[in-house]
Write a protein that holds these residues in place. Structure first.
Motif, PDB file in Angstrom:
ATOM      1  N   THR A  82       0.831  -1.209   0.000  1.00 59.83           N
ATOM      2  CA  THR A  82       0.000   0.000   0.000  1.00 59.83           C
ATOM      3  C   THR A  82       0.859   1.251   0.000  1.00 59.83           C
ATOM      4  OG1 THR A  82      -1.793  -1.133   1.154  1.00 59.83           O
ATOM      5  CG2 THR A  82      -1.769   1.274   1.272  1.00 59.83           C
ATOM      6  N   GLU A  83       1.930   1.254   0.782  1.00 59.74           N
ATOM      7  CA  GLU A  83       2.815   2.419   0.815  1.00 59.74           C
ATOM      8  C   GLU A  83       3.489   2.630  -0.532  1.00 59.74           C
ATOM      9  OE1 GLU A  83       6.429   4.393   3.476  1.00 59.74           O
ATOM     10  OE2 GLU A  83       5.657   2.401   3.974  1.00 59.74           O
ATOM     11  N   ILE A 102       2.308   1.729  -3.505  1.00 58.64           N
ATOM     12  CA  ILE A 102       1.292   2.218  -4.446  1.00 58.64           C
ATOM     13  C   ILE A 102       0.992   3.689  -4.202  1.00 58.64           C
ATOM     14  CG2 ILE A 102      -1.148   2.005  -5.083  1.00 58.64           C
ATOM     15  CD1 ILE A 102      -0.791  -1.059  -4.553  1.00 58.64           C
ATOM     16  N   ASP A 103       0.904   4.092  -2.948  1.00 59.58           N
ATOM     17  CA  ASP A 103       0.656   5.500  -2.628  1.00 59.58           C
ATOM     18  C   ASP A 103       1.814   6.381  -3.111  1.00 59.58           C
ATOM     19  OD1 ASP A 103      -1.731   4.794  -1.450  1.00 59.58           O
ATOM     20  OD2 ASP A 103      -0.981   4.906   0.608  1.00 59.58           O
ATOM     21  N   THR A 108       1.618   6.752  -6.900  1.00 57.24           N
ATOM     22  CA  THR A 108       0.515   7.632  -7.302  1.00 57.24           C
ATOM     23  C   THR A 108       0.920   9.095  -7.230  1.00 57.24           C
ATOM     24  OG1 THR A 108      -1.108   5.993  -6.527  1.00 57.24           O
ATOM     25  CG2 THR A 108      -1.876   8.268  -6.805  1.00 57.24           C
ATOM     26  N   CYS A 109       1.744   9.460  -6.268  1.00 57.99           N
ATOM     27  CA  CYS A 109       2.187  10.851  -6.099  1.00 57.99           C
ATOM     28  C   CYS A 109       3.397  11.188  -6.957  1.00 57.99           C
ATOM     29  CB  CYS A 109       2.538  11.107  -4.632  1.00 57.99           C
ATOM     30  SG  CYS A 109       1.172  10.945  -3.481  1.00 57.99           S
ATOM     31  N   LYS A 146       8.446  14.447  -4.026  1.00 58.44           N
ATOM     32  CA  LYS A 146       7.925  13.573  -2.981  1.00 58.44           C
ATOM     33  C   LYS A 146       9.055  13.042  -2.101  1.00 58.44           C
ATOM     34  CE  LYS A 146       4.768  11.072  -0.898  1.00 58.44           C
ATOM     35  NZ  LYS A 146       3.743  11.716  -0.032  1.00 58.44           N
ATOM     36  N   THR A 196      -4.668   3.915 -10.762  1.00 52.94           N
ATOM     37  CA  THR A 196      -4.003   3.625  -9.492  1.00 52.94           C
ATOM     38  C   THR A 196      -3.569   2.168  -9.452  1.00 52.94           C
ATOM     39  OG1 THR A 196      -5.383   5.264  -8.407  1.00 52.94           O
ATOM     40  CG2 THR A 196      -4.248   3.700  -6.984  1.00 52.94           C
ATOM     41  N   CYS A 207      -2.701  -1.510  -7.696  1.00 51.44           N
ATOM     42  CA  CYS A 207      -3.520  -2.333  -6.799  1.00 51.44           C
ATOM     43  C   CYS A 207      -2.785  -3.639  -6.515  1.00 51.44           C
ATOM     44  CB  CYS A 207      -4.881  -2.626  -7.423  1.00 51.44           C
ATOM     45  SG  CYS A 207      -4.791  -3.626  -8.941  1.00 51.44           S
ATOM     46  N   SER A 253       0.862  -2.176 -11.196  1.00 53.09           N
ATOM     47  CA  SER A 253       0.955  -0.722 -11.110  1.00 53.09           C
ATOM     48  C   SER A 253       1.808  -0.170 -12.241  1.00 53.09           C
ATOM     49  CB  SER A 253       1.586  -0.315  -9.768  1.00 53.09           C
ATOM     50  OG  SER A 253       1.753   1.095  -9.683  1.00 53.09           O
TER      51      SER A 253
END
Length: 433
Positions: free
Chosen positions: A9-10, A12-13, A16-17, A27, A223, A225, A236
């Motif tokens: 999850t981290e 993927i986040d 995304t940024c 970032k 996004t 997943c 991704s």
């Protein structure tokens, strides 16, 4: 949520940024500032202190971060450990005067950046990210504006099978003719007008005459997943090479060495050969190292001695054996998703490494129960390359190429195993400790 799912999850986040190399650096800088790192500027004199934590951005798309031990760099064999990754990824870049109006459609004139798989970009929602340069206080100081339009702006439509009955047999695509993103309906009367620049200016809140230039990339507006019956996989965009960027960041954020220097280098332009002012094929890494050692020691040969006893991890993705094309892999060395960090070797030195480097990384992984595996190309396949061999030719230090295994490398959307990101991050943390 399990630790592996949290790691996925981290990642993927973060991806995304980070829709352009400029946003990767932005970032990364935000993370480093949050972790207590102080920004330095290339044009300023540097004042460095024992235990200091610093980062420096180079031309907006490359970043170095480093932390110093409390002990002096002089007079001892203080360990030098470095890790490198790259901030760029295969994509389409907009050409100047990008708007093309024809038959009432508004398309954008693009060119490939890096070795992307063209067909994977068809029929996807795409957006734009990068930087726009505006008129500044004088000609030598334009104003930079980072932009990301996190919504679908365009698509590259396929030709219907009814108009190309052989598409599933050949399907070859021409980058100039077949890969122009459809972005607007402009009407037949707009055939000679530039519809893109007014839209870009309005989106930036400026007049069209204020825009001097831009560096904009198309990216899949989707996004990432996890997927699979047990959520073992990540799908991704930009896994190559933001898996490695995030692992390097996590490693440097946690380290507080007693002595020596720990450094990460996040280079741009690896996908086009690294031979740019901000790439691994420049003197930028050696320049940063020289400035650090000149500031922290009076010994003229301190850096040379540190390099002779130092180590660089070149962190980039690796090829996993493909479930439908297993014959493309070496008959004996067959890395798989979920089985750990890959140590990449090539007799041609397209991957950096030697027997000592392999032994060091293998021993480190085994001491910390981190799963690892190997990759070599088939003897009749040239394979890819990474920045490790290039960087170590400018900065002669023992180097090893490693990375997380992928399927569909250089696709608009790639696949990896969740557990491999966790293993990669663990290895970077113990290496940079």
């Amino acid at each position: 949520m399990t630790k592996t799912n949290t790691t996925a999850t981290e990642l993927i986040d973060f991806i995304t940024c980070a829709a352009s190399p400029f946003h990767v650096v932005k970032k990364s800088a935000e993370r480093l500032e949050h972790a207590g790192f102080q920004e330095l500027h290339p044009a300023d004199a540097w004042r460095l202190f024992p235990g200091g934590r610093y980062f420096v951005k180079v031309y907006g798309s490359t970043l170095f971060a480093f932390t110093l031990g409390e002990k002096s760099l002089a007079g001892c064999r203080a360990p030098l450990r470095m890790a490198a990754a790259h901030t760029d990824f295969p994509c389409f870049r907009l050409k100047p005067a990008a708007g093309i109006a024809s038959d009432g459609y508004g398309s954008l004139n693009v060119e490939p950046y890096g070795g992307l798989i063209l067909r994977t970009w068809l029929d996807r929602p795409l957006s734009l990210a990068g930087k726009v340069m505006l008129r500044g206080s004088d000609a030598f100081h334009p104003e930079e504006k980072l932009v990301d339009f996190p919504k679908p702006l365009m698509t590259i439509p396929s030709l219907a099978i009814h108009m190309d009955r052989e598409v599933n047999k050949s399907g070859a695509l021409n980058a100039q003719k077949d890969m122009l993103p459809l972005a607007a309906l402009v009407g037949a009367e707009a055939a000679k007008s530039d519809f893109f620049l007014p839209w870009l200016a309005a989106s930036c809140g400026v007049e069209p005459t204020a825009i001097l230039s831009y560096d904009l990339s198309a990216y899949p507006c989707e996004t990432g997943c996890t997927f699979g019956m047990d959520d073992a996989f990540i799908s991704s965009p930009r896994l190559d090479n933001l898996t490695s960027v995030l692992a390097c960041l996590k490693g440097i954020e946690e380290t507080r060495p007693d002595e020596g220097l720990r450094l990460i280098a996040l280079f741009d332009n690896e996908e086009v050969g690294s031979r740019t002012k901000q790439g691994a094929g420049s003197t930028v890494l050696s320049d940063v190292l020289r400035r650090i050692y000149q500031e922290r020691t009076d010994e003229s040969d301190a850096l040379i001695r540190a390099l002779a006893d130092g180590f660089l991890l070149s962190v980039d993705v690796a090829h996993a054996v493909h479930p439908s094309h297993a014959a493309k892999s070496d008959p004996n060395v067959r890395p798989t998703l979920g089985a750990g960090v890959v140590l990449k070797q090539a007799a041609s030195q397209s991957y950096a490494g030697d027997a000592e480097a392999v032994a060091i990384v293998r021993a480190l992984a085994e001491e910390h129960a981190i799963p690892w595996q190997r990759f070599v190309n088939r003897a009749d396949s040239r394979g890819g390359s990474t920045l490790g061999a290039i960087a170590s030719s400018f900065v002669p230090v023992r180097t090893m190429d490693i990375g997380a295994p992928l399927l569909a490398m250089h696709s608009a959307r790639e696949t990896m195993g969740c557990a491999d990101q966790d293993a990669l991050e663990r290895l970077l943390k113990v290496f940079l400790a």
